[in-house]
Motif scaffolding. Structure first.
Motif, short mmCIF file in Angstrom:
data_model
loop_
_atom_site.label_atom_id
_atom_site.label_comp_id
_atom_site.label_asym_id
_atom_site.label_seq_id
_atom_site.Cartn_x
_atom_site.Cartn_y
_atom_site.Cartn_z
N UNK A 223 0.81 -1.21 0.00
CA UNK A 223 0.00 0.00 0.00
C UNK A 223 0.85 1.26 0.00
N UNK A 224 2.10 1.10 -0.40
CA UNK A 224 3.03 2.21 -0.48
C UNK A 224 4.32 1.71 -1.07
N UNK B 216 -1.50 -1.90 -5.13
CA UNK B 216 -2.39 -0.91 -5.72
C UNK B 216 -1.61 -0.07 -6.72
N UNK B 217 -2.04 -0.10 -7.97
CA UNK B 217 -1.37 0.63 -9.03
C UNK B 217 -1.40 2.13 -8.73
N UNK B 218 -0.24 2.77 -8.87
CA UNK B 218 -0.17 4.21 -8.68
C UNK B 218 0.32 4.64 -7.31
N UNK C 123 10.06 -0.62 -9.23
CA UNK C 123 9.22 -1.65 -8.61
C UNK C 123 7.74 -1.35 -8.65
N UNK C 124 7.30 -0.64 -9.70
CA UNK C 124 5.88 -0.34 -9.83
C UNK C 124 5.06 -1.56 -10.20
N UNK C 125 3.76 -1.35 -10.36
CA UNK C 125 2.84 -2.47 -10.56
C UNK C 125 3.18 -3.29 -11.79
N UNK C 126 3.53 -2.63 -12.89
CA UNK C 126 3.83 -3.35 -14.12
C UNK C 126 5.05 -4.26 -13.94
N UNK D 239 -2.75 -7.10 -9.17
CA UNK D 239 -2.71 -5.64 -9.05
C UNK D 239 -4.15 -5.14 -8.98
N UNK D 240 -4.40 -4.20 -8.09
CA UNK D 240 -5.72 -3.57 -7.96
C UNK D 240 -5.63 -2.11 -8.36
N UNK D 241 -6.75 -1.57 -8.81
CA UNK D 241 -6.78 -0.16 -9.22
C UNK D 241 -6.92 0.76 -8.02
N UNK D 242 -7.57 0.28 -6.96
CA UNK D 242 -7.80 1.09 -5.77
C UNK D 242 -7.57 0.24 -4.53
#
Length: 519
Positions: free
Chosen positions: A168-169, A188-190, A216-219, A230-233
């Motif tokens: 979550x971060x 969570x993406x973003x 290390x982002x979602x992709x 991966x979740x959008x929210x």
């Protein structure tokens, strides 16, 4: 009133603990588009069920007379609650205090939550939002320490209760381990990233300047298998957690939860009979096939972005949870890659740990070939997957829907098993073919010179392929009982719903931890 002063101090300490990092810290968290740890717990659990432990842990300031001035609470919140009525343990990082740093926390607190989940045999959910370690700890403690948490029962937990990790971060170091050392992980993406070390350390150590999403982002994390989904929210992430846990028992001493089902177990979907194209080079949507077989078309897929040629999901048959695998011809033709082999190994271990019978829909052209596959070490990883299959004790059924060739095709199900009692329970659709090598490639290799010398090479090749395809008919294998039965695709659901009832009779006799722990 007796003890009035003590009760007032207790109320004050509780109030300050629930205030987390104060209004400024909470506002900063919201400005980042993120919930606070307490908002997250409320969103995850059934309303009003959270029972907190260690509320008063933290660092306090006192007057010269020893009276409390201010309590800065620990930046972890732990307790238990319920998800759809079932008990779970939750441990969440509070980023509003010291950026959720694990080394700034009262480490014994989150470790206690892990130990409590282990001892009370209840699922554990980690809500991870931590900056990881900090060199500032040296100044605080005037000493350093050998890495590790000797009382953290991470492997015993994975062997006995469902464990979920949520990023979550920006989760670095220990935070990344907390997410990944789980049966199911979601980010969570973003707002989430996962890495062994963050951009400043990478810049210093490797002279590379990267944004945290590039590192290390979602992709990156999803394609590398660092996280399952991966979740959008944040809300979607919590919904995925609830879905995942709905298929699993509280612990390995219980069978998975069976629910009432109003989807007819004998339902025959005639559209399945045309699901596989007669043109063997043409792909198809395997998820649509699965939706037509399982209860209400309800699938919970995991790790779709990793090892995509193999699909892994949970589903139900007449209310009974099962683990489902299938080859996806849309990705690498469904071939066994190094990633799909690792994915299969982990999924089989998960199902075996929690006694979920496995259904495998097979369309396996064989191992991925070529220099990239060899450089990735595909063959040894495939045999790790073979080991997981042979060591699994749960009932297993294979449905060969198109291809089962070579070493990869041989992994359609257990042949011997750890106890020597595994049943290679296998069925096929009329569209199935199997063997050591596909007809097309085999003919091209064995008759290369003859085909090249023919007046019409294409016609001769097609003639040879047609001849061998008749010899490779699945009906000839059925004559020798090399396959239990060949069925119409529309009969698949009824067959599986009949089988799963008996499979659960077996699963109920295998309760408890496996002799071999979760890998």
């Amino acid at each position: 009133m007796a003890w009035e002063q003590a009760y007032e101090e207790l109320a004050l300490r509780r109030e300050q603990a629930r205030g987390m990092g104060g209004p400024e810290g909470v506002d900063k968290q919201h400005a980042r588009g993120k919930l606070t740890v307490r908002e997250r717990i409320d969103a995850l659990l059934d309303p009003g069920t959270f029972r907190e432990f260690g509320t008063l842990a933290g660092k306090a300031k006192y007057t010269a007379d020893g009276d409390l001035v201010r309590l800065q609470p620990s930046n972890s919140v732990i307790g238990n609650g319920r998800i759809d009525g079932g008990k779970v343990m939750v441990a969440g990082d509070d980023y509003t205090i010291a950026a959720g740093s694990s080394e700034s926390a009262v480490a014994d607190k989150w470790v206690y939550a892990e130990r409590m989940a282990h001892q009370l045999h209840m699922p554990l959910v980690r809500l991870v939002d931590t900056a990881g370690g900090s060199v500032r700890l040296l100044e605080q403690q005037q000493a350093t320490k050998i890495p590790g948490y000797s009382t953290w029962p991470v492997i015993p937990l994975l062997s006995t209760v469902p464990v979920v990790g949520v990023a979550l971060g920006a989760c670095a170091g220990l935070g990344a381990v907390k997410v990944s050392a789980s049966h199911f992980s979601v980010m969570v993406d973003g707002i989430s990233q996962i890495f062994a070390a963050g951009p400043p350390v990478v810049r210093q150590g490797l002279s590379m300047t990267l944004h945290k999403d590039e590192l290390g982002g979602a992709r990156i994390a999803a394609r590398g298998g660092t996280v399952s989904n991966v979740a959008k929210t944040e809300q979607e992430a919590f919904q995925q957690i609830r879905r995942f846990l709905s298929f699993l028992p509280r612990n390995v001493w219980r069978v998975p939860p069976v629910i009432a089902c109003d989807d007819d177990p004998a339902r025959a979907d005639v559209q399945l009979n045309e699901a596989i194209p007669e043109n063997r080079r043409k792909p198809y949507a395997v998820r649509e096939i699965l939706k037509r077989v399982f209860d209400h078309g309800d699938l919970f897929e995991m790790a779709r972005a990793y090892g995509g040629s193999t699909l892994t999901c949970f589903a139900r048959l007449n209310g009974y949870p099962v683990g489902v695998m299938a080859n996806d011809p849309m990705i690498s033709g469904g071939a066994m890659t190094h990633q799909s082999a690792a994915k299969m190994e982990r999924f089989v271990d998960l199902c075996d740990t929690f006694h979920l019978p496995i259904v495998n829909f097979v369309d396996q052209p064989g191992l991925m070939i070529g220099p990239d596959a060899e450089a990735a070490g595909t063959v040894p990883l495939v045999y790790r997957a073979a080991g997981a299959i042979e060591q699994a004790a749960v009932p297993w059924v294979s449905i060969v829907i198109r291809r089962a060739f070579g070493v990869g095709g041989g992994l359609h199900g257990p042949k011997y098993g750890e106890t020597g009692q595994s049943l290679n329970h296998r069925f096929a659709w009329p569209s199935a073919q199997w063997g050591s090598i596909p007809i097309e490639g085999g003919v091209a290799a064995a008759y290369r010179r003859e085909i090249e010398a023919a007046p019409d090479p294409d016609a001769r090749r097609e003639e040879l392929e047609a001849y061998y395809r008749k010899l490779a008919s699945p009906f000839r294998t059925a004559e020798k009982f090399g396959i239990v039965d060949i069925i119409q695709p529309s009969e698949t659901r009824a067959l599986l719903c009949d089988w799963v009832e008996d499979a659960y009779e077996v699963a109920s006799t295998q309760l408890g931890p496996r002799a071999r722990p979760m890998r």
